[in-house]
Motif scaffolding. Structure first.
Motif, mmCIF file in Angstrom:
data_model
loop_
_atom_site.group_PDB
_atom_site.id
_atom_site.type_symbol
_atom_site.label_atom_id
_atom_site.label_comp_id
_atom_site.label_asym_id
_atom_site.label_seq_id
_atom_site.Cartn_x
_atom_site.Cartn_y
_atom_site.Cartn_z
ATOM 1 N N LEU A 66 8.392 -1.291 4.083
ATOM 2 C CA LEU A 66 7.987 -0.958 5.214
ATOM 3 C C LEU A 66 9.051 -0.312 6.248
ATOM 4 N N LEU A 67 10.321 -0.320 5.702
ATOM 5 C CA LEU A 67 11.312 0.414 6.406
ATOM 6 C C LEU A 67 12.040 1.676 5.802
ATOM 7 N N LYS A 68 11.461 1.656 4.494
ATOM 8 C CA LYS A 68 11.914 3.053 3.852
ATOM 9 C C LYS A 68 11.685 4.231 4.649
ATOM 10 N N GLU A 69 12.675 5.113 4.622
ATOM 11 C CA GLU A 69 12.720 6.498 5.268
ATOM 12 C C GLU A 69 11.534 7.530 4.753
ATOM 13 N N ARG A 70 11.623 7.714 3.718
ATOM 14 C CA ARG A 70 10.856 8.667 2.904
ATOM 15 C C ARG A 70 9.751 7.671 1.919
ATOM 16 N N THR A 71 8.385 7.865 2.383
ATOM 17 C CA THR A 71 7.366 7.297 1.732
ATOM 18 C C THR A 71 6.195 8.161 1.376
ATOM 19 N N ARG A 72 5.245 7.772 0.425
ATOM 20 C CA ARG A 72 4.161 8.494 0.073
ATOM 21 C C ARG A 72 2.852 7.412 -0.045
ATOM 22 N N PRO A 73 1.728 8.214 0.230
ATOM 23 C CA PRO A 73 0.700 7.051 0.271
ATOM 24 C C PRO A 73 0.575 6.174 -0.794
ATOM 25 N N ARG A 74 0.246 5.037 -0.545
ATOM 26 C CA ARG A 74 0.465 3.830 -1.680
ATOM 27 C C ARG A 74 -0.092 2.553 -1.318
ATOM 28 N N VAL A 75 -0.737 1.887 -2.148
ATOM 29 C CA VAL A 75 -1.166 0.455 -2.305
ATOM 30 C C VAL A 75 -0.783 -0.313 -3.407
ATOM 31 N N GLU A 76 -0.177 -1.480 -2.926
ATOM 32 C CA GLU A 76 0.373 -2.557 -3.713
ATOM 33 C C GLU A 76 -0.321 -3.788 -3.372
ATOM 34 N N VAL A 77 -0.856 -4.479 -4.411
ATOM 35 C CA VAL A 77 -1.362 -5.817 -4.331
ATOM 36 C C VAL A 77 -0.134 -6.879 -4.838
ATOM 37 N N PHE A 78 0.163 -7.726 -3.878
ATOM 38 C CA PHE A 78 1.239 -8.963 -4.032
ATOM 39 C C PHE A 78 0.390 -10.115 -4.392
ATOM 40 N N GLU A 80 -1.324 -13.330 -4.447
ATOM 41 C CA GLU A 80 -1.614 -14.148 -3.413
ATOM 42 C C GLU A 80 -1.044 -13.770 -1.863
ATOM 43 N N GLU A 81 0.226 -13.000 -1.983
ATOM 44 C CA GLU A 81 1.176 -12.896 -0.600
ATOM 45 C C GLU A 81 0.500 -12.048 0.004
ATOM 46 N N GLY A 82 -0.339 -10.856 -0.397
ATOM 47 C CA GLY A 82 -0.796 -10.060 0.631
ATOM 48 C C GLY A 82 -0.758 -8.330 -0.163
ATOM 49 N N VAL A 83 -1.125 -7.574 0.868
ATOM 50 C CA VAL A 83 -1.299 -6.197 0.209
ATOM 51 C C VAL A 83 -0.628 -5.232 1.299
ATOM 52 N N LEU A 84 0.436 -4.473 0.477
ATOM 53 C CA LEU A 84 1.084 -3.428 1.128
ATOM 54 C C LEU A 84 0.414 -1.874 0.895
ATOM 55 N N ILE A 85 0.401 -1.355 2.186
ATOM 56 C CA ILE A 85 -0.516 -0.088 2.107
ATOM 57 C C ILE A 85 0.514 0.953 3.030
ATOM 58 N N ASN A 86 0.701 2.177 2.445
ATOM 59 C CA ASN A 86 1.245 3.297 3.241
ATOM 60 C C ASN A 86 0.196 4.495 3.449
ATOM 61 N N LEU A 87 0.012 4.941 4.735
ATOM 62 C CA LEU A 87 -1.094 5.771 4.803
ATOM 63 C C LEU A 87 -0.204 6.790 5.912
ATOM 64 N N ARG A 88 -0.928 8.169 5.657
ATOM 65 C CA ARG A 88 -0.367 9.342 6.282
ATOM 66 C C ARG A 88 -1.256 9.999 7.364
ATOM 67 N N GLY A 89 -0.652 10.517 8.567
ATOM 68 C CA GLY A 89 -1.582 11.085 9.458
ATOM 69 C C GLY A 89 -0.865 12.417 10.053
ATOM 70 N N THR A 90 -1.809 13.302 10.552
ATOM 71 C CA THR A 90 -1.142 14.650 11.012
ATOM 72 C C THR A 90 -0.282 14.196 12.138
ATOM 73 N N ASN A 91 0.825 15.075 12.309
ATOM 74 C CA ASN A 91 1.721 15.072 13.209
ATOM 75 C C ASN A 91 1.274 15.644 14.454
ATOM 76 N N SER A 92 0.730 14.808 15.383
ATOM 77 C CA SER A 92 0.335 15.443 16.843
ATOM 78 C C SER A 92 1.319 15.707 17.986
ATOM 79 N N ALA A 93 2.586 15.433 17.802
ATOM 80 C CA ALA A 93 3.503 15.320 18.653
ATOM 81 C C ALA A 93 3.550 16.975 19.285
ATOM 82 N N GLU A 94 4.130 17.094 20.336
ATOM 83 C CA GLU A 94 4.384 18.341 20.932
ATOM 84 C C GLU A 94 5.264 19.234 20.178
ATOM 85 N N ASN A 95 4.681 20.408 19.867
ATOM 86 C CA ASN A 95 5.777 21.248 19.193
ATOM 87 C C ASN A 95 5.911 20.967 17.707
ATOM 88 N N ALA A 96 5.079 19.929 17.267
ATOM 89 C CA ALA A 96 5.353 19.618 15.999
ATOM 90 C C ALA A 96 4.257 20.267 15.002
#
Length: 325
Positions: A66-78, A80-96
């Motif tokens: 969750l705190l990793k600086e560089r990530t890529r889209p991924r899904v990991e099922v742990f 009974e503990e839960g599911v970890l998911i990384n998603l990415r979206g477009t950068n809509s910040a100003e001048n980005a």
């Protein structure tokens, strides 16, 4: 956002709305029969990192992801503990740069959804506004599917803009090619490659999710995931097509530039072929030694110029006869 790193948290009421929660209330784990809780953190703050590491109760591997600086889209099922998911979206910040995509990380376990971002993502704020308007997600699965679909919606205008740029480049190549067209094509192609690098793995993440056996997915959630997968697959196909189009345009532009260079080289060769004998004759008659014919004849210069014209005409006829032009 509060000083504890919590951007917002809601206890979803199952009707599209939610009750705001404090960090202490988020720390208390909900029971299986309780409403869903969604908490969104700013992972770049020390307070959020401290809460995740000390009070969240999450596995160390999940916290690191969750705190990793560089990530890529991924899904990991742990299991009974839960599911970890990384998603990415477009950068809509100003001048980005839109293709400089921003990640959002999700952990879904029990009746709690924890999302973490390191940079602002407008899609998450849109979901928050929908909750405030009582038209937002109703469960943890709905949070995930709504987030995935919203991220896809924001990609559509960017892909349309890239298609328009390629259309304009093709028109320019056909009607009036310019040297700056090469730079424009390289820019478009780079953007297409960068977007595909993130969207293609995200398509696989959605594919895994739509085929998962998570009990907290409702029939409606699975339907939304199938829609998200279809749209992501369409976007990947569009990006592949745009990449091929940009390659074709670049190849055609290279062929045009080579043809233009060959034509200019041909014209220079033709001019050199015509003027080389004339240059030899004028150089020969221009030496300052005795015995030059016509040096004492006032009309010799006129005859000399006339003879050069005759030689030029003869060369023109000969070159035309051997089909040099």
């Amino acid at each position: 956002m509060t000083d504890d790193g919590l951007i917002f948290a809601y206890r979803l009421d199952g009707q599209g709305g939610g009750t705001p929660l404090s960090l202490a209330e988020v720390t208390t784990l909900p029971q299986p029969t309780d409403p869903w809780v969604w908490a969104h953190f700013d992972g770049s703050t020390a307070a959020a990192k401290a809460w995740l590491e000390q009070e969240s109760g999450l596995p160390a591997l999940v916290i690191a992801a969750l705190l990793k600086e560089r990530t890529r889209p991924r899904v990991e099922v742990f299991e009974e503990e839960g599911v970890l998911i990384n998603l990415r979206g477009t950068n809509s910040a100003e001048n980005a740069v839109p293709e400089d995509m921003v990640s959002v990380r999700l952990w879904i376990s029990g009746r709690r959804v924890i999302t973490v971002r390191l940079r602002p993502l407008r899609t998450v704020n849109d979901l928050r506004d929908r909750i405030e308007a009582h038209v937002g997600p109703r469960s943890g699965g709905d949070v995930l599917t709504s987030l995935a679909l919203s991220l896809i919606d924001r990609m559509s205008p960017i892909l349309e803009a890239l298609n328009i740029q390629l259309d304009l480049a093709e028109d320019s190549l056909i009607h009036q090619p310019k040297l700056d067209l090469r730079r424009r094509i390289v820019t478009v192609r780079r953007r297409v490659i960068m977007m595909r690098r993130h969207i293609a793995p995200q398509r696989e993440v959605v594919a895994v999710l739509k085929n998962s056996h998570a009990t907290w997915f409702t029939v409606n959630d699975r339907r939304h995931l199938h829609e998200a997968y279809d749209r992501m697959a369409l976007y990947v196909d569009d990006l592949d097509t745009m990449r091929e189009r940009s390659q074709i345009i670049q190849d055609e532009l290279t062929s045009y530039m080579n043809a233009r260079l060959n034509r200019n080289t041909y014209l220079l060769s033709l001019i050199a072929s015509i003027f080389l004998p004339l240059t030899f004759v004028t150089g020969l008659f221009g030496i300052n030694v005795g015995g030059i014919p016509g040096s004492d004849n006032p009309s010799a210069f006129g005859w000399f110029v006339g003879s050069l014209v005759v030689v030029m005409v003869i060369q023109f006829v000969v070159l035309r006869a051997i089909k040099w032009f």
